[in-house]
Enzyme design. Structure first.
Site, PDB file in Angstrom:
ATOM      1  N   ASP A  84       0.946  -1.248   0.048  1.00  0.00           N
ATOM      2  CA  ASP A  84       0.008   0.048  -0.016  1.00  0.00           C
ATOM      3  C   ASP A  84       0.871   1.255   0.008  1.00  0.00           C
ATOM      4  OD1 ASP A  84      -2.042   1.767   0.256  1.00  0.00           O
ATOM      5  OD2 ASP A  84      -1.985   1.303   2.594  1.00  0.00           O
ATOM      6  N   ASP A 107      -0.311   4.729   0.814  1.00  0.00           N
ATOM      7  CA  ASP A 107      -0.573   5.724   1.811  1.00  0.00           C
ATOM      8  C   ASP A 107      -0.468   5.036   3.395  1.00  0.00           C
ATOM      9  OD1 ASP A 107      -1.091   7.817   0.165  1.00  0.00           O
ATOM     10  OD2 ASP A 107      -3.096   6.940  -0.270  1.00  0.00           O
ATOM     11  N   ASP A 148      -2.107  -0.679   5.981  1.00  0.00           N
ATOM     12  CA  ASP A 148      -2.509  -0.357   7.095  1.00  0.00           C
ATOM     13  C   ASP A 148      -4.138  -0.456   7.373  1.00  0.00           C
ATOM     14  OD1 ASP A 148      -2.800   1.877   5.141  1.00  0.00           O
ATOM     15  OD2 ASP A 148      -3.524   3.004   6.939  1.00  0.00           O
TER      16      ASP A 148
END
Length: 180
Positions: free
Chosen positions: A8, A10, A135
């Protein structure tokens, strides 16, 4: 054949929340610290404020100058690339104005990555790599391979995934897999 890892962008590679906090404080008269902001991401904004915040982050250059979340990330990705096929999977559909800026950011920090290995998506259930580092508990739950939770204060109580706190731990986890 190499196993594959999707990463990922961000809050795993790029420090999106630091800039989002500054944007939020500046436009809504608040004074959240980084830590406070990370712990209060589920707050309810009035509809007009939420709309204004979305417009601000949907600006074409918003994502271009995000800071690197962990300075070890680039070196670790380069090392992992020797043993794994690396992909970047970013949920850019959430902020459609971000495509060009996210691409430019990735080219600045990861110029060695194959451009064909950058995936702009929404739901990461469409990603068919062996591993996903993210996240977001929702993205990891939708993913069919092995999900690796990149630890953040807002996902601290989530269970069911291997957790890493930084890119040195990412290195240790995946290099440990290579040597098995």
């Amino acid at each position: 054949m190499k196993k594959s890892i999707a990463i990922d962008m961000d809050q795993v590679l790029a420090d999106f929340y630091k800039k989002l906090r500054a944007t939020y404080n500046e436009n809504f008269g608040t004074s959240f610290t980084d830590e406070e902001f990370l712990l209060t991401t589920q707050r309810d904004l009035p509809k007009e404020d939420a709309k204004k915040l979305f417009e601000l982050i949907n600006e074409p250059d918003y994502f271009r100058d995000l800071e690197l979340l962990d300075p070890d990330a680039i070196e670790v990705i380069q090392e992992l690339q020797e043993h794994y096929e690396i992909f970047i999977a970013t949920a850019a559909m959430d902020v459609p104005g971000s495509f060009n800026a996210k691409y430019d950011w990735l080219m600045q920090y990861l110029p060695f990555l194959k451009t064909q290995n950058i995936v702009f998506c929404g739901n990461k259930a469409v990603i068919h790599t062996d591993y996903l580092i993210d996240d977001s508990p929702d993205q990891l739950a939708a993913f069919k391979g092995t999900g690796i939770m990149y630890a953040m204060p807002y996902n601290a109580t989530v269970e069911g995934f291997e957790r890493v706190n930084n890119w040195q731990e990412v290195r240790a986890y995946f290099m440990g897999q290579v040597n098995q």
